[in-house]
Design an enzyme around this catalytic site. Structure first.
Site, PDB file in Angstrom:
ATOM      1  N   ARG A   1     -12.067  11.963  19.001  1.00  0.00           N
ATOM      2  CA  ARG A   1     -11.809  10.765  18.336  1.00  0.00           C
ATOM      3  C   ARG A   1     -10.830  10.142  19.338  1.00  0.00           C
ATOM      4  O   ARG A   1     -10.275  10.768  20.493  1.00  0.00           O
ATOM      5  CB  ARG A   1     -10.148  10.464  17.164  1.00  0.00           C
ATOM      6  CG  ARG A   1     -10.796  11.504  16.131  1.00  0.00           C
ATOM      7  CD  ARG A   1      -9.473  12.024  14.721  1.00  0.00           C
ATOM      8  NE  ARG A   1      -9.817  12.447  13.555  1.00  0.00           N
ATOM      9  CZ  ARG A   1      -9.900  13.607  13.378  1.00  0.00           C
ATOM     10  NH1 ARG A   1      -9.488  14.528  14.333  1.00  0.00           N
ATOM     11  NH2 ARG A   1     -10.268  13.760  12.431  1.00  0.00           N
TER      12      ARG A   1
ATOM     13  N   LYS B   1      -4.877  15.524  13.960  1.00  0.00           N
ATOM     14  CA  LYS B   1      -4.226  14.703  12.638  1.00  0.00           C
ATOM     15  C   LYS B   1      -3.579  16.131  12.234  1.00  0.00           C
ATOM     16  O   LYS B   1      -3.464  16.878  11.869  1.00  0.00           O
ATOM     17  CB  LYS B   1      -5.162  14.130  11.616  1.00  0.00           C
ATOM     18  CG  LYS B   1      -6.205  13.016  11.612  1.00  0.00           C
ATOM     19  CD  LYS B   1      -7.115  12.730  10.768  1.00  0.00           C
ATOM     20  CE  LYS B   1      -7.697  11.413  11.202  1.00  0.00           C
ATOM     21  NZ  LYS B   1      -8.245  10.833   9.964  1.00  0.00           N
TER      22      LYS B   1
ATOM     23  N   HIS C   1     -15.024   4.634  16.250  1.00  0.00           N
ATOM     24  CA  HIS C   1     -15.737   6.609  15.945  1.00  0.00           C
ATOM     25  C   HIS C   1     -17.233   7.029  16.408  1.00  0.00           C
ATOM     26  O   HIS C   1     -17.947   7.559  16.064  1.00  0.00           O
ATOM     27  CB  HIS C   1     -15.714   7.279  14.969  1.00  0.00           C
ATOM     28  CG  HIS C   1     -15.001   6.972  14.062  1.00  0.00           C
ATOM     29  ND1 HIS C   1     -13.505   7.737  15.311  1.00  0.00           N
ATOM     30  CD2 HIS C   1     -13.877   8.398  13.397  1.00  0.00           C
ATOM     31  CE1 HIS C   1     -12.721   8.630  14.885  1.00  0.00           C
ATOM     32  NE2 HIS C   1     -12.663   7.890  13.233  1.00  0.00           N
TER      33      HIS C   1
ATOM     34  N   HIS D   1     -11.806  18.738  11.064  1.00  0.00           N
ATOM     35  CA  HIS D   1     -12.472  17.785   9.444  1.00  0.00           C
ATOM     36  C   HIS D   1     -11.497  19.228   9.431  1.00  0.00           C
ATOM     37  O   HIS D   1     -12.075  20.837   8.945  1.00  0.00           O
ATOM     38  CB  HIS D   1     -13.321  17.871   8.994  1.00  0.00           C
ATOM     39  CG  HIS D   1     -14.579  16.730   9.701  1.00  0.00           C
ATOM     40  ND1 HIS D   1     -15.459  16.405   9.485  1.00  0.00           N
ATOM     41  CD2 HIS D   1     -13.899  15.729  10.176  1.00  0.00           C
ATOM     42  CE1 HIS D   1     -15.927  15.108   9.788  1.00  0.00           C
ATOM     43  NE2 HIS D   1     -14.875  14.245  10.301  1.00  0.00           N
TER      44      HIS D   1
END
Length: 299
Positions: A147, A171, A243, A269
């Protein structure tokens, strides 16, 4: 009566909540449609409405009826918001004891397929002459699938040129180690040797890989602007988002035969279902190629 309850609720929205005219018109339309639906089922009052009646209304919105064509998920969801608001209001005002709409969930909007650039466009983007820092940034984004926030968050110690890996802060504070390709390492090396020292001279010794003109860490906004400008200079007409290179990284890996679980790890993810959207992209591409290339694709 049902009509009275709906009128009371709409008055409440208009007078006490100051709801905008357009929103009020939409609610009125949706609730009149709901009233007709319940009347068709022989349901005369709000007390008589069950969860099954509300679910049936949602199903009719999606499939269509003599009254109206099928609605998109977003429009059906908006109508359900009006219905749920009506029932919640009726309970709060003591008109009924039970809210039959509380557990009825709006339809999920269809997942938008991420837009990936064709490989040729990415190569053109990376090979279009640009400043050493910008070239290194774009190479890192495409090579690692990072990212933009992860790329600008890179510190010098996070890059291992010998092992050809970078450590990304993802994240939720989760770190992941991902491989980085030789072209990206070469671009990074050129930037670190020939351009970064000049940028660092104006700062206070930031450990960041990518520096701005004041010697501080490059911002996400500037990195995103760099990508946009580079795409324009490369003559790429497709819409480019922050993205875009991440989507391209994932799609090109899966097109090349990579296992979806490996791609999940590389992208960071939490769930494989998030990654599987890229397999959808590939299936769509296969379908298009098949439709145009196979002699008996169309019967």
């Amino acid at each position: 009566m049902l009509a009275d309850a709906i009128a009371t609720y709409l008055d409440h929205l208009a007078v006490e909540r100051g709801t905008a005219r357009n929103t009020l018109d939409g609610y009125t339309r949706d609730l009149r449609r709901y009233e007709r639906h319940l009347a068709g089922l022989g349901v005369p009052t709000l007390e008589a409405v069950t969860e099954a009646h509300v679910s049936a209304f949602l199903a009719v919105l999606r499939t269509g009826s003599d009254d109206h064509p099928p609605l998109a998920a977003s429009s059906a969801a908006r109508a359900l918001v009006a219905v749920r608001g009506l029932h919640r209001f009726a309970v709060r005002e003591g008109l009924v004891a039970v809210d039959p709409a509380r557990e009825v969930k709006p339809p999920a909007a269809p997942r938008r397929l991420p837009k990936a650039l064709p490989v040729d466009d990415v190569l053109r983007l990376l090979e279009t002459p640009s400043a050493l820092r910008d070239r290194a940034l774009l190479e890192v984004l495409y090579s690692t699938g990072a990212r933009i926030s992860e790329a600008v968050g890179l510190d010098l110690d996070d890059v291992d040129a010998v092992e050809r890996t970078v450590l990304l802060d993802g994240k939720g504070g989760k770190q992941r180690l991902v491989p980085i390709g030789r072209p990206a390492l070469d671009a990074l090396d050129a930037y670190l040797v020939r351009a970064r020292p000049g940028l660092a001279a104006g700062g206070r010794g930031s450990p960041a890989v990518f520096l701005n003109v004041r010697g501080g860490r490059l911002s996400r906004q500037t990195a995103w602007q760099t990508l946009k400008v580079a795409a324009e200079r490369a003559g790429i007409t497709a819409t480019v988002s922050p993205h875009t290179l991440r989507h391209s990284f994932a799609t090109h890996l899966i097109d090349g035969g990579a296992d979806v679980r490996v791609v999940q790890e590389l992208l960071g993810h939490a769930s494989v279902t998030t990654t599987q959207i890229y397999t959808l992209v590939t299936v769509n591409t296969l379908r298009e190629v098949y439709a145009t290339a196979h002699p008996r694709a169309h019967g």
